[in-house]
Design a protein around this motif. Structure first.
Motif, PDB file in Angstrom:
ATOM      1  N   ALA A  27      38.657  52.888  51.622  1.00  0.00           N
ATOM      2  CA  ALA A  27      37.640  51.982  51.097  1.00  0.00           C
ATOM      3  C   ALA A  27      37.683  52.060  49.578  1.00  0.00           C
ATOM      4  O   ALA A  27      37.752  53.156  49.012  1.00  0.00           O
ATOM      5  CB  ALA A  27      36.252  52.369  51.600  1.00  0.00           C
ATOM      6  N   VAL A  28      37.675  50.909  48.917  1.00  0.00           N
ATOM      7  CA  VAL A  28      37.730  50.860  47.461  1.00  0.00           C
ATOM      8  C   VAL A  28      36.429  50.274  46.939  1.00  0.00           C
ATOM      9  O   VAL A  28      35.972  49.222  47.417  1.00  0.00           O
ATOM     10  CB  VAL A  28      38.922  50.016  46.966  1.00  0.00           C
ATOM     11  CG1 VAL A  28      39.000  50.042  45.447  1.00  0.00           C
ATOM     12  CG2 VAL A  28      40.228  50.519  47.578  1.00  0.00           C
ATOM     13  N   VAL A  29      35.832  50.953  45.967  1.00  0.00           N
ATOM     14  CA  VAL A  29      34.565  50.527  45.370  1.00  0.00           C
ATOM     15  C   VAL A  29      34.816  50.109  43.928  1.00  0.00           C
ATOM     16  O   VAL A  29      35.471  50.828  43.166  1.00  0.00           O
ATOM     17  CB  VAL A  29      33.529  51.670  45.396  1.00  0.00           C
ATOM     18  CG1 VAL A  29      32.232  51.241  44.725  1.00  0.00           C
ATOM     19  CG2 VAL A  29      33.271  52.141  46.822  1.00  0.00           C
ATOM     20  N   ASP A  30      34.296  48.947  43.541  1.00  0.00           N
ATOM     21  CA  ASP A  30      34.387  48.503  42.143  1.00  0.00           C
ATOM     22  C   ASP A  30      33.222  47.562  41.861  1.00  0.00           C
ATOM     23  O   ASP A  30      32.801  46.810  42.745  1.00  0.00           O
ATOM     24  CB  ASP A  30      35.726  47.798  41.881  1.00  0.00           C
ATOM     25  CG  ASP A  30      36.086  47.770  40.406  1.00  0.00           C
ATOM     26  OD1 ASP A  30      37.017  48.486  40.003  1.00  0.00           O
ATOM     27  OD2 ASP A  30      35.423  47.031  39.639  1.00  0.00           O
ATOM     28  N   GLN A  31      32.730  47.617  40.622  1.00  0.00           N
ATOM     29  CA  GLN A  31      31.628  46.737  40.243  1.00  0.00           C
ATOM     30  C   GLN A  31      32.081  45.294  40.111  1.00  0.00           C
ATOM     31  O   GLN A  31      31.274  44.371  40.249  1.00  0.00           O
ATOM     32  CB  GLN A  31      31.030  47.196  38.904  1.00  0.00           C
ATOM     33  CG  GLN A  31      30.389  48.568  38.949  1.00  0.00           C
ATOM     34  CD  GLN A  31      29.744  48.929  37.626  1.00  0.00           C
ATOM     35  OE1 GLN A  31      28.717  48.360  37.246  1.00  0.00           O
ATOM     36  NE2 GLN A  31      30.338  49.866  36.913  1.00  0.00           N
ATOM     37  N   ASP A  32      33.358  45.091  39.816  1.00  0.00           N
ATOM     38  CA  ASP A  32      33.915  43.760  39.600  1.00  0.00           C
ATOM     39  C   ASP A  32      34.687  43.319  40.842  1.00  0.00           C
ATOM     40  O   ASP A  32      35.761  43.844  41.138  1.00  0.00           O
ATOM     41  CB  ASP A  32      34.842  43.780  38.380  1.00  0.00           C
ATOM     42  CG  ASP A  32      35.452  42.420  38.076  1.00  0.00           C
ATOM     43  OD1 ASP A  32      35.082  41.435  38.745  1.00  0.00           O
ATOM     44  OD2 ASP A  32      36.302  42.354  37.170  1.00  0.00           O
ATOM     45  N   ALA A  33      34.152  42.357  41.566  1.00  0.00           N
ATOM     46  CA  ALA A  33      34.786  41.928  42.806  1.00  0.00           C
ATOM     47  C   ALA A  33      36.178  41.348  42.578  1.00  0.00           C
ATOM     48  O   ALA A  33      37.044  41.421  43.466  1.00  0.00           O
ATOM     49  CB  ALA A  33      33.900  40.898  43.511  1.00  0.00           C
ATOM     50  N   THR A  34      36.418  40.788  41.396  1.00  0.00           N
ATOM     51  CA  THR A  34      37.740  40.205  41.128  1.00  0.00           C
ATOM     52  C   THR A  34      38.824  41.279  41.017  1.00  0.00           C
ATOM     53  O   THR A  34      40.012  40.975  41.139  1.00  0.00           O
ATOM     54  CB  THR A  34      37.724  39.371  39.839  1.00  0.00           C
ATOM     55  OG1 THR A  34      37.430  40.229  38.716  1.00  0.00           O
ATOM     56  CG2 THR A  34      36.664  38.276  39.899  1.00  0.00           C
ATOM     57  N   ALA A  35      38.417  42.532  40.780  1.00  0.00           N
ATOM     58  CA  ALA A  35      39.395  43.615  40.657  1.00  0.00           C
ATOM     59  C   ALA A  35      40.143  43.850  41.959  1.00  0.00           C
ATOM     60  O   ALA A  35      41.279  44.349  41.957  1.00  0.00           O
ATOM     61  CB  ALA A  35      38.702  44.911  40.226  1.00  0.00           C
ATOM     62  N   PHE A  36      39.541  43.483  43.088  1.00  0.00           N
ATOM     63  CA  PHE A  36      40.169  43.731  44.374  1.00  0.00           C
ATOM     64  C   PHE A  36      41.446  42.917  44.571  1.00  0.00           C
ATOM     65  O   PHE A  36      42.221  43.185  45.484  1.00  0.00           O
ATOM     66  CB  PHE A  36      39.183  43.449  45.513  1.00  0.00           C
ATOM     67  CG  PHE A  36      37.966  44.337  45.491  1.00  0.00           C
ATOM     68  CD1 PHE A  36      38.095  45.717  45.351  1.00  0.00           C
ATOM     69  CD2 PHE A  36      36.689  43.803  45.596  1.00  0.00           C
ATOM     70  CE1 PHE A  36      36.978  46.545  45.328  1.00  0.00           C
ATOM     71  CE2 PHE A  36      35.567  44.618  45.569  1.00  0.00           C
ATOM     72  CZ  PHE A  36      35.710  45.992  45.434  1.00  0.00           C
ATOM     73  N   ARG A  37      41.662  41.910  43.710  1.00  0.00           N
ATOM     74  CA  ARG A  37      42.888  41.126  43.811  1.00  0.00           C
ATOM     75  C   ARG A  37      44.119  41.997  43.596  1.00  0.00           C
ATOM     76  O   ARG A  37      45.205  41.683  44.079  1.00  0.00           O
ATOM     77  CB  ARG A  37      42.874  39.979  42.799  1.00  0.00           C
ATOM     78  CG  ARG A  37      41.863  38.877  43.136  1.00  0.00           C
ATOM     79  CD  ARG A  37      41.887  37.748  42.156  1.00  0.00           C
ATOM     80  NE  ARG A  37      41.403  38.176  40.837  1.00  0.00           N
ATOM     81  CZ  ARG A  37      41.170  37.349  39.820  1.00  0.00           C
ATOM     82  NH1 ARG A  37      41.399  36.053  39.966  1.00  0.00           N
ATOM     83  NH2 ARG A  37      40.729  37.812  38.667  1.00  0.00           N
TER      84      ARG A  37
END
Length: 223
Positions: A27-37
């Protein structure tokens, strides 16, 4: 094993893809949803948008079922706070944090949080911290017969002498070459006492590596 990663930059995305390829759930957590690209379309793990040290966000990422946690965002403070929450609140033993400021690294090491830096090297080192079973070769002779490997040791060895750890190996020939302690190398002798957070580097014949792994994974009483 389920592993939670905070931060989906170059290191986090590389780490996530590598772990998933090795068969782990991620599972990856990041505040910026666009980072998941950065994860690519082939990544099947969880993508959780939120602050990585928020307890509810971590629960959404499956921290309560996790065996390891990596904090690799772009902020030193966020990484160390998240690492401490994972360890102290949720009891995750295998925790590692990326720290950019080397002056802070020793302080955080004293808190029992392994710290690493740079991109490809960071991903490799994180794998060593998060997947404690087995060994990771660091060097081998040209024939591939003799290895220098970092071998995970059970916490039960803390407070025991290096000599006892070496004696736990069934066949002779494996030697503890050095320890990494608080970010610095230490050449031990037989009476050196293992401390929490020590990384153990062993010089060993390749054929003996499985026996060394098994002995170090057990506690002193089990050997």
């Amino acid at each position: 094993m389920h592993i939670v990663i905070m931060g989906c930059g170059r290191v986090g995305s590389t780490l996530a893809r590598t772990l998933e390829q090795q068969g782990h759930s991620v599972a990856v957590v990041d505040q910026d949803a666009t980072a998941f690209r950065r994860l690519g379309s082939g990544f099947s793990g969880r993508r959780v948008t939120g602050v990585g040290f928020d307890r509810n966000t971590l629960r959404e990422a499956g921290i309560e079922d996790a065996g390891a946690f990596a904090a690799v965002s772009s902020g030193d403070n966020s990484n160390i706070i998240a690492a401490r929450v994972a360890r102290e609140t949720f009891g995750i033993e295998n925790v590692a944090a990326r720290i950019y400021d080397p002056r802070r690294a020793e302080v955080y090491q004293r808190l029992g949080i392994p710290t690493v830096a740079t991109v490809r090297w960071t991903a490799d080192q994180m794998l060593r911290r998060l997947l404690p079973s087995g060994a990771e070769p660091e060097w081998q002779d040209p024939s591939g017969t003799v290895l220098l490997a970092e071998v995970h040791t059970s916490p039960k060895w803390i407070g025991r002498k290096v000599r006892q750890l070496e004696d736990a190996v069934p066949d002779p020939g494996a030697r503890i070459a050095f320890l990494t302690r608080l970010g610095e190398g230490v050449v031990p002798d037989g009476s050196t006492v293992l401390q929490e957070g020590d990384l153990v580097h062993v010089m060993v014949h390749r054929s003996q590596l499985p026996a060394v792994e098994a002995a170090f994974e057990k506690g002193p009483e089990e050997n």
